[in-house]
Enzyme design. Structure first.
Site, PDB file in Angstrom:
ATOM      1  N   HIS A 217      -3.533  -9.892   1.804  1.00 53.69           N
ATOM      2  CA  HIS A 217      -2.649  -8.774   1.521  1.00 53.69           C
ATOM      3  C   HIS A 217      -1.953  -8.366   2.816  1.00 53.69           C
ATOM      4  O   HIS A 217      -2.586  -8.316   3.872  1.00 53.69           O
ATOM      5  CB  HIS A 217      -3.525  -7.644   0.966  1.00 53.69           C
ATOM      6  CG  HIS A 217      -2.793  -6.389   0.628  1.00 53.69           C
ATOM      7  ND1 HIS A 217      -2.211  -5.593   1.581  1.00 53.69           N
ATOM      8  CD2 HIS A 217      -2.558  -5.808  -0.569  1.00 53.69           C
ATOM      9  CE1 HIS A 217      -1.632  -4.548   0.980  1.00 53.69           C
ATOM     10  NE2 HIS A 217      -1.831  -4.662  -0.311  1.00 53.69           N
ATOM     11  N   ARG A 259       1.812  -9.616  -1.406  1.00 47.56           N
ATOM     12  CA  ARG A 259       0.865 -10.682  -1.731  1.00 47.56           C
ATOM     13  C   ARG A 259       1.606 -11.792  -2.456  1.00 47.56           C
ATOM     14  O   ARG A 259       2.720 -11.595  -2.938  1.00 47.56           O
ATOM     15  CB  ARG A 259      -0.237 -10.146  -2.660  1.00 47.56           C
ATOM     16  CG  ARG A 259      -1.255  -9.303  -1.957  1.00 47.56           C
ATOM     17  CD  ARG A 259      -2.367  -8.913  -2.923  1.00 47.56           C
ATOM     18  NE  ARG A 259      -2.022  -7.760  -3.740  1.00 47.56           N
ATOM     19  CZ  ARG A 259      -2.523  -7.527  -4.955  1.00 47.56           C
ATOM     20  NH1 ARG A 259      -3.345  -8.387  -5.506  1.00 47.56           N
ATOM     21  NH2 ARG A 259      -2.186  -6.449  -5.621  1.00 47.56           N
ATOM     22  N   LYS A 262       4.172 -11.472  -5.770  1.00 47.76           N
ATOM     23  CA  LYS A 262       4.405 -10.078  -6.163  1.00 47.76           C
ATOM     24  C   LYS A 262       5.842  -9.711  -5.822  1.00 47.76           C
ATOM     25  O   LYS A 262       6.560 -10.470  -5.187  1.00 47.76           O
ATOM     26  CB  LYS A 262       3.426  -9.141  -5.434  1.00 47.76           C
ATOM     27  CG  LYS A 262       1.968  -9.418  -5.738  1.00 47.76           C
ATOM     28  CD  LYS A 262       1.243  -8.368  -6.551  1.00 47.76           C
ATOM     29  CE  LYS A 262       1.562  -6.934  -6.282  1.00 47.76           C
ATOM     30  NZ  LYS A 262       0.863  -6.029  -7.194  1.00 47.76           N
ATOM     31  N   ASP A 265       8.951  -5.276  -1.591  1.00 46.23           N
ATOM     32  CA  ASP A 265       8.778  -3.833  -1.398  1.00 46.23           C
ATOM     33  C   ASP A 265       9.116  -3.493   0.057  1.00 46.23           C
ATOM     34  O   ASP A 265       8.597  -4.116   0.983  1.00 46.23           O
ATOM     35  CB  ASP A 265       7.321  -3.449  -1.720  1.00 46.23           C
ATOM     36  CG  ASP A 265       7.024  -1.965  -1.485  1.00 46.23           C
ATOM     37  OD1 ASP A 265       7.810  -1.287  -0.777  1.00 46.23           O
ATOM     38  OD2 ASP A 265       6.008  -1.480  -2.002  1.00 46.23           O
ATOM     39  N   CYS A 267       8.252  -1.288   2.143  1.00 45.86           N
ATOM     40  CA  CYS A 267       7.240  -0.883   3.124  1.00 45.86           C
ATOM     41  C   CYS A 267       6.667  -2.098   3.845  1.00 45.86           C
ATOM     42  O   CYS A 267       6.196  -1.999   4.968  1.00 45.86           O
ATOM     43  CB  CYS A 267       6.130  -0.041   2.505  1.00 45.86           C
ATOM     44  SG  CYS A 267       4.978  -0.950   1.483  1.00 45.86           S
ATOM     45  N   TYR A 268       6.710  -3.270   3.197  1.00 51.27           N
ATOM     46  CA  TYR A 268       6.192  -4.469   3.862  1.00 51.27           C
ATOM     47  C   TYR A 268       7.122  -4.960   4.965  1.00 51.27           C
ATOM     48  O   TYR A 268       6.767  -5.879   5.701  1.00 51.27           O
ATOM     49  CB  TYR A 268       5.906  -5.574   2.849  1.00 51.27           C
ATOM     50  CG  TYR A 268       4.735  -5.214   1.976  1.00 51.27           C
ATOM     51  CD1 TYR A 268       3.463  -5.120   2.526  1.00 51.27           C
ATOM     52  CD2 TYR A 268       4.903  -4.905   0.643  1.00 51.27           C
ATOM     53  CE1 TYR A 268       2.387  -4.727   1.761  1.00 51.27           C
ATOM     54  CE2 TYR A 268       3.827  -4.511  -0.132  1.00 51.27           C
ATOM     55  CZ  TYR A 268       2.573  -4.425   0.426  1.00 51.27           C
ATOM     56  OH  TYR A 268       1.502  -4.035  -0.328  1.00 51.27           O
ATOM     57  N   ASP A 383      11.091   1.847  -1.841  1.00 51.41           N
ATOM     58  CA  ASP A 383      10.482   0.551  -2.123  1.00 51.41           C
ATOM     59  C   ASP A 383      11.550  -0.480  -2.471  1.00 51.41           C
ATOM     60  O   ASP A 383      11.724  -1.492  -1.784  1.00 51.41           O
ATOM     61  CB  ASP A 383       9.481   0.806  -3.262  1.00 51.41           C
ATOM     62  CG  ASP A 383       8.985  -0.438  -3.965  1.00 51.41           C
ATOM     63  OD1 ASP A 383       9.552  -1.518  -3.732  1.00 51.41           O
ATOM     64  OD2 ASP A 383       8.044  -0.326  -4.768  1.00 51.41           O
ATOM     65  N   ASP A 390      10.582   8.172  -0.650  1.00 54.53           N
ATOM     66  CA  ASP A 390       9.452   9.015  -0.288  1.00 54.53           C
ATOM     67  C   ASP A 390       9.198   8.863   1.209  1.00 54.53           C
ATOM     68  O   ASP A 390       9.805   8.018   1.861  1.00 54.53           O
ATOM     69  CB  ASP A 390       8.201   8.676  -1.115  1.00 54.53           C
ATOM     70  CG  ASP A 390       7.770   7.233  -0.951  1.00 54.53           C
ATOM     71  OD1 ASP A 390       7.749   6.764   0.210  1.00 54.53           O
ATOM     72  OD2 ASP A 390       7.470   6.565  -1.958  1.00 54.53           O
ATOM     73  N   HIS A 393       7.607   5.371   2.380  1.00 53.70           N
ATOM     74  CA  HIS A 393       8.550   4.251   2.485  1.00 53.70           C
ATOM     75  C   HIS A 393       9.582   4.479   3.578  1.00 53.70           C
ATOM     76  O   HIS A 393      10.034   3.530   4.216  1.00 53.70           O
ATOM     77  CB  HIS A 393       9.218   3.975   1.137  1.00 53.70           C
ATOM     78  CG  HIS A 393       8.321   3.235   0.194  1.00 53.70           C
ATOM     79  ND1 HIS A 393       7.482   3.889  -0.690  1.00 53.70           N
ATOM     80  CD2 HIS A 393       8.081   1.916   0.036  1.00 53.70           C
ATOM     81  CE1 HIS A 393       6.782   2.983  -1.362  1.00 53.70           C
ATOM     82  NE2 HIS A 393       7.126   1.773  -0.939  1.00 53.70           N
TER      83      HIS A 393
END
Lengths: 453, 696
Positions: A217, A259, A262, A265, A267-268, A383, A390, A393
């Site tokens: 992850h 991951r 998936k 996003d 934030c990654y 995201d 938010d 993020h």
């Protein structure tokens, strides 16, 4: 083969996201250059306004974050620092006072006054105070008690518990070690066997999972790698398979997934992007190369992609509970020891062509995803298109953007070339210390403060 | 919170949530007062449940409930029914909390705590899991909890395997299910559970299963990753093996104290000049191992006692595991012939990084002849310099071919007992190869090509010791070249693979290897029979490999390649002369592997890119400035602190201080200006020649 004929839910979701993202890119490419540069502009003022509002008062919908209040402080303060803005002195004082009330009588910081101390919120509180900087903020941390708290959280196995009686995982190890390192209270007792625990979480994919047996992850991989660097045991990880894993996480959208298979996003951008910032410093004599299995680093039009993605609505970042950190690296200081003879005109690289100061991921594609898909023009980041902004993020998209803009550089003290920064050069954010994710200047101030005291 | 859908609230919703926040605040105040006063009445405990239903992340409240449960269970009138009802209450509260947020760390952790008290039914837990895994089949909390429940409640791995199968049939892109499959199978293999005694039966079925997913949609990444795991399971033998050694079995090693030996009497392949009074024994394992020591490896010979042999791991890092281990055996002072026997693994202790014991004890022996120094020549040898010019190389004819035949055949250590056990492995690979050839005939797919290349390489490596040739290397090279064109963003990766396969091919037979062996003889040399130089120049190599077959090499020409890294070269302990001229080395720290080559005397790194880049990406590994221990580690010799130039050239100092060079060529690198050269001379006082100039 009968049974697999139709599209899986995962694939359908992925296609939907791709359509949304590619529509945005298409619109963008059809615009005249002037509008293009507007779309790529980081809306600094709006972001600052959105963030500052969050610091003074939050709506009632935030009650689910009630056990994570230092996190809100950190996300907002760090984002503001990345934008090179300051909070006004009164707000700063209030924040310091609030965090002091979260500090437990026996050390560590809780999710809010009256709650029990927790490692993740301790990390958030310490990073917030370091980000605020100044004697008042830094001296408000009770280091002796905090050290005792860390020792209490240490499990016999070597790992750390999140809180008294709480879960043991890689997040806990990272937050504990990061805080200890930043405050200059890291010692052999704390370090002992942490490396074994992290090692037991590296999976055959190459990434690191939250606990043994789980799948790799992005957030945990960042945490595990940063921890191993901080305790000086990074050589024990299989770094080349870790690199192979993380280069796959960048999808055709330009952003990262957390991951295998998936959805992308924002934030990654930091959790995965930050891994590259760390690897860049480690790449020893070996050139670490991406294994091309699937998506690799695509930027839009290229290649049929392999990232399909997530099943149900939820992605998890490591919401609220983890973040990242730094080390005792004097990144800056070390540069002074480097050979003077090495300093040459940077354009020289250019003439050599592909001279491999290049990052292992597609930095411009990621910046494009952050600016066009994650950014809300009236402030805040998110995201992916269709989700709302938010603070979490906003913090991690901006942190990722800062890492990206400097992905060609090894030296955070010199500004990147204009072509490394997507959009107007005014998009350039402050550099961070990638092990702790605090702005580099603030890290240096704290480093000096805690070395002296 | 993260990952959950958000919508802009309507006014009436806003009002409701204001009320909710006020309610929460009130609840909280009361809760803290109960908690801090250790009040565990029914009312107090119910209040905490309400709080948790609103905010499942309230870990303080979870801990309060744990204390409350302990309090109840310690009551004197406690009976089994009472215990069960207390614990059932907890499970109910957790379930409600998870409904509110199924990613709450605190809630899942509390559930584990309750379950570990016993008294709960597994069926209940599985029902709950089914519900949550249906809602989000990738939720890692749920998968973690599933593994926990299965283990603690003794659900069989076989049943769980069936569950992953069902999940995969529902959605073959669900990588979490594939991953759990790999975890379960690993556990079953390890336990040697019934039906899983050998991988031989299980893996082919898994391949069948994964084909369904891959062939249905080759662009879906989940299947490919699982395939990678399967391939690894197929190829990797659990226990580590000794792949090769130097000296090899049956070698006649001639130790010559004088460099200008008249070689006709000795094989140029096995004569070794040594001025340090010792020679290396090198063990090369097929995977990194730890625990090589004088108690796990015995060396018996006339002139040395085993116990003072110190085995050292050779790896770039400081770890205590490595594929290559070396020990230095002292040379007896007098002219002597002696047999040395080395046996590894007769007592336990050599363990792979994955925790498997070295279980195939092996033994090899060789003879050592010592040729004492002939005084007259000693002066000549010191002044002599080596020049790797084209005209100084003669094709190494068949004149003493038998010597290389002997040494070549003795290079690899055969493990006969492995051959039969491995049949199914080659068969499985052959089947996969066929299958992916078919896939590629239907469509152009780069992951398919890469997988095929990997399969072919694995197949060749596995069958090599018996077939003694690499059947597929041409095909693999072609696939790599194809991929470089198809997928330019990963060009360098394929290029590296290409280099590795090419090197395997070159070293795979004595014929091909001999084509690269040249005899060195310059015009001024007094030696009749010069040393043998392995020339791997002009092969456009981007990476070096096949070290296990090259341990004997003393003179190596890697010039005119595209090497950016020489990682692994530390295995070639006999190297005394190395040319890296005209490559792409970019930093001094890229030379790190050479620090471990104690016999290296002549080094040519001219015409590389050292110093071209203002910042050296490799710097950080040197004494790890990122580590907390920095500062305690003192590299700072007096020489450094007393000399400003050396402080500025910290890396040069770090890399070169351990070198024992006579001769260095560094011209043609940005870094190599006069000032830098003067620094080098200071760092290496023994250096006799720099860029062709004799040093005073």
């Amino acid at each position: 083969m009968e049974s697999f004929r139709s599209l899986t839910v995962t694939q359908r979701d992925q296609i939907l996201v791709e359509q949304q993202v590619f529509d945005i890119f298409k619109t963008f490419y059809n615009l005249p250059p002037s509008s293009q540069s507007f779309m790529l502009e980081l809306q600094r003022e709006n972001h600052v306004e959105y963030l500052t509002k969050g610091l003074t008062g939050l709506g009632p919908s935030f009650c689910v974050l009630d056990a994570n209040r230092p996190w809100i402080c950190y996300w907002i303060l760090h984002s503001i620092a990345l934008l090179d803005e300051f909070v006004d002195p009164e707000l700063e004082n209030n924040t310091i006072d609030f965090l002091s009330r979260c500090q437990g009588p026996n050390g560590g910081y809780a999710g809010g006054p009256g709650q029990m101390p927790h490692l993740a919120t301790t990390y958030a509180a310490v990073n917030s105070l370091v980000t605020l900087g100044g004697d008042k903020a830094l001296s408000s941390i009770n280091r002796e008690k905090l050290y005792m708290f860390l020792r209490q959280m240490k499990d016999a196995s070597g790992g750390f518990r999140m809180h008294d009686g709480g879960e043991i995982d890689v997040r806990a190890c990272y937050t504990a070690i990061s805080v200890a390192s930043l405050l200059n209270i890291l010692d052999d007792e704390l370090v002992q066997n942490v490396g074994n625990y992290i090692l037991s979480c590296q999976t055959y994919e190459g990434g690191i999972s939250g606990e043994p047996g789980s799948e790799a992850h992005g957030g945990y991989t960042f945490c595990g790698l940063a921890t191993m660097i901080l305790i000086n045991e990074v050589d024990r990880l299989d770094l080349s398979s870790l690199t192979d894993w993380v280069v796959f996480r960048q999808g055709v959208e330009g952003g990262f997934q957390g991951r295998t298979n998936k959805l992308v996003d924002g934030c990654y951008s930091f959790w995965q992007g930050g891994i590259f910032a760390l690897l860049k410093r480690l790449n020893s004599t070996k050139e670490v190369k991406p294994i091309p299995l699937g998506d690799g680093e695509g930027s839009g039009e290229e290649s049929p992609q392999t990232t399909t993605s997530s099943d149900a609505a939820g992605e998890e970042g490591l919401n609220g509970d983890l973040s990242l950190g730094g080390s005792h690296s004097e990144i800056g200081d070390q540069h002074n020891t480097s050979s003077q003879d090495n300093v040459i005109d940077i354009d020289h690289n250019h003439s050599k062509g592909h001279a491999n100061v290049e990052p292992l991921f597609n930095s411009l594609a990621l910046q494009q995803y952050i600016l066009l898909c994650s950014q809300e023009l009236n402030g805040g980041l998110r995201d992916k298109p269709g989700k709302s902004r938010d603070h979490y993020h906003t913090c991690y998209c901006l942190s990722g953007l800062s890492v990206c803009q400097r992905s060609w550089l090894e030296d955070e003290d010199s500004p990147p070339l204009p072509r490394a920064v997507l959009g107007p050069y005014s998009n350039l954010l402050e550099p961070i210390h990638p092990l702790y994710n605090v702005v580099l200047d603030r890290y240096r101030e704290a480093y000096e403060f805690f070395t002296k005291s | 919170m993260h990952g959950r859908p958000r919508k802009a609230p309507k006014p009436e919703e806003e009002a409701a949530s204001v009320a909710k926040a006020q309610k929460l605040r009130a609840l909280q105040t009361q809760f803290f007062s109960f908690h801090h006063n250790k009040i565990y009445t029914k009312e107090a405990v119910e209040l905490s449940a309400k709080l948790l239903e609103i905010n499942p992340e309230s870990y303080t409240a979870w801990n309060y409930r744990k204390l409350a449960v302990e309090h109840y269970l310690s009551q004197p009138d406690c009976n089994p029914d009472w215990i069960k009802s207390v614990l059932d209450d907890e499970l109910r509260v957790v379930e409600n909390a998870l409904r509110q947020n199924f990613k709450s760390y605190g809630a899942w952790h509390h559930r584990k705590w309750v379950i570990s008290k016993g008294h709960s039914s597994i069926d209940n837990e599985l029902r709950l899991l089914d519900k949550f895994q249906k809602a989000d089949s990738r939720n890692f909390h749920a998968w973690n909890y599933r593994r926990f429940v299965a283990e603690s409640m003794k659900k069989s791995e076989q049943d769980e395997l069936k569950y992953t199968e069902d999940m995969i049939y529902k959605n073959f892109s669900n990588y979490s299910a594939w991953h759990n499959r790999s975890v379960l199978l690993s556990a079953l293999f390890e336990k040697k559970a019934e039906g899983f005694l050998s991988k031989e039966k299980v893996l082919p079925e898994e391949y069948e299963f994964i084909h369904q997913a891959i062939f249905t949609d080759p662009d879906d990444q989940s299947g490919w990753f699982y395939h990678l795991w399967l391939l690894d399971q197929t190829v990797t033998t659990d226990s580590p093996l000794l792949a090769s050694s130097w000296p090899g079995h049956g070698y006649d090693v001639f130790l010559v104290e004088d460099r200008c030996y008249n070689g006709s009497a000795f094989s140029p392949f096995t004569a070794l000049h040594s001025d340090s009074g010792s020679f290396p024994i090198v063990l090369y394992f097929n995977q990194p191992v730890g625990g090589v020591s004088s108690s796990t490896v015995t060396v018996e010979c006339g002139f040395n006692k085993n116990e003072d042999l110190l085995w050292k791991p050779l790896s770039a890092s400081n770890s205590q595991t490595a594929r290559v281990w070396v020990a230095h055996l002292k040379i007896p002072s007098s002219d002597l012939l002696s047999t040395v026997e080395v046996s590894a693994g007769h007592s336990k202790g050599i363990i792979s990084t994955r925790g498997f014991e070295y279980s195939h004890p092996s033994m090899f022996s060789f003879k050592v002849h010592v040729q004492p120094m002939e005084r007259d020549f000693s002066q000549v040898s010191v002044a002599e310099s080596i020049s790797l010019r084209e005209e100084n190389f003669k094709i190494y004819g068949s004149q003493s071919e038998e010597s290389i035949i002997n040494s070549f055949n003795q290079l690899s250590i055969k493990n006969g007992h492995e051959s039969t056990a491995s049949n199914w492995r080659s068969e499985a690979l052959a089947k996969e190869i066929e299958c992916f050839r078919e896939l590629l005939s239907l469509m152009d797919c780069k992951i398919g090509k890469l997988t095929l290349a990997r399969l072919l390489m694995a197949y060749d490596v596995m069958s090599y010791p018996f077939a003694n040739k690499l059947v597929h290397s041409e095909e693999v090279l072609e696939l790599c070249s194809d991929l470089m064109k198809l997928d330019p963003t990963h060009y360098q990766y394929y290029k590296d693979e290409h280099s590795m396969v090419l090197l395997q091919k070159v070293t795979s037979s004595k014929e091909s290897l001999l084509q690269h062996c040249f005899q060195y003889k310059d015009s001024v040399s007094s030696a009749i029979c010069g040393p043998i130089c392995l020339r791997l120049n002009n092969l456009s190599l981007s990476r070096m490999g096949a070290f296990e077959k090259l341990l004997w090499v003393q003179m190596l020409d890697l010039s005119h390649n595209e090497l950016q890294s020489i990682e692994g070269l530390e295995a070639m302990q006999l190297l005394s002369c190395l040319s890296l001229r005209n490559n792409k080395l970019r930093s001094l720290t890229a030379l790190e592997p050479l620090r471990k080559l104690k016999l290296l005397r002549v080094l040519d790194i001219s015409y590389n890119q050292i110093g071209d880049h203002s910042i050296d990406t490799t710097r950080y590994l040197c004494s790890s400035p990122l580590s907390h221990s920095v500062g305690s580690e003192s590299n700072k010799d007096e020489t450094v602190t007393s000399d400003v130039a050396l402080i500025d050239n910290w890396e040069a100092f770090y890399i070169f201080k351990d070198f024992n060079l006579n001769q260095l060529e560094i011209v043609g690198n940005t870094i190599a200006d006069e000032k830098f050269k003067s620094v080098l001379v200071k760092i290496m006082p023994k250096l006799k020649q720099l860029d062709g100039k004799l040093l005073g």
